[in-house]
Design a protein around this motif. Structure first.
Motif, PDB file in Angstrom:
ATOM      1  N   GLN A  59       0.866  -1.188   0.000  1.00 25.96           N
ATOM      2  CA  GLN A  59       0.000   0.000   0.000  1.00 25.96           C
ATOM      3  C   GLN A  59       0.894   1.227   0.000  1.00 25.96           C
ATOM      4  O   GLN A  59       1.744   1.415   0.870  1.00 25.96           O
ATOM      5  CB  GLN A  59      -0.917   0.010   1.216  1.00 25.96           C
ATOM      6  N   ASN A  60       0.714   2.070  -1.006  1.00 24.07           N
ATOM      7  CA  ASN A  60       1.498   3.291  -1.140  1.00 24.07           C
ATOM      8  C   ASN A  60       0.954   4.372  -0.210  1.00 24.07           C
ATOM      9  O   ASN A  60      -0.141   4.242   0.336  1.00 24.07           O
ATOM     10  CB  ASN A  60       1.462   3.769  -2.606  1.00 24.07           C
ATOM     11  N   GLU A  61       1.733   5.424  -0.038  1.00 24.90           N
ATOM     12  CA  GLU A  61       1.329   6.519   0.850  1.00 24.90           C
ATOM     13  C   GLU A  61       0.000   7.133   0.432  1.00 24.90           C
ATOM     14  O   GLU A  61      -0.761   7.593   1.275  1.00 24.90           O
ATOM     15  CB  GLU A  61       2.421   7.595   0.887  1.00 24.90           C
ATOM     16  N   ASP A  62      -0.278   7.150  -0.883  1.00 28.65           N
ATOM     17  CA  ASP A  62      -1.541   7.738  -1.353  1.00 28.65           C
ATOM     18  C   ASP A  62      -2.726   6.779  -1.208  1.00 28.65           C
ATOM     19  O   ASP A  62      -3.841   7.107  -1.589  1.00 28.65           O
ATOM     20  CB  ASP A  62      -1.412   8.204  -2.802  1.00 28.65           C
TER      21      ASP A  62
END
Length: 81
Positions: A59-62
């Protein structure tokens, strides 16, 4: 028709051949069998590891999700691998 043996049986046979090689040595046919079984084992481990790695999502920061297997495949094809 030859019975397909399981990986567990292959590992058991690899170990039998190893112990025999230490005690009394192996015939040429047994050495070939040992090499073939070892290669089967290595190929199986690689395939299992690749399958596990291909199923890792980050899961990316966005908040978006990146599948590492798909990302790696895309990079590999871009670099001709």
């Amino acid at each position: 028709m030859k019975k397909k043996i399981t990986m567990e049986e292959k590992i058991r046979r690899i170990n039998e051949l190893y112990h025999k090689s230490k005690k009394e040595g192996l015939s040429a046919a047994e050495k070939e069998e040992q090499a073939s079984l070892r290669q089967d084992y290595i190929n199986s481990v690689r395939a299992n590891l690749r399958a596990q790695l291909n199923n890792i999502n980050i899961q990316n920061e966005d908040g978006s999700i990146t599948n590492l297997g798909k990302e790696h495949a895309a990079k590999g094809s871009a670099h001709g691998q």
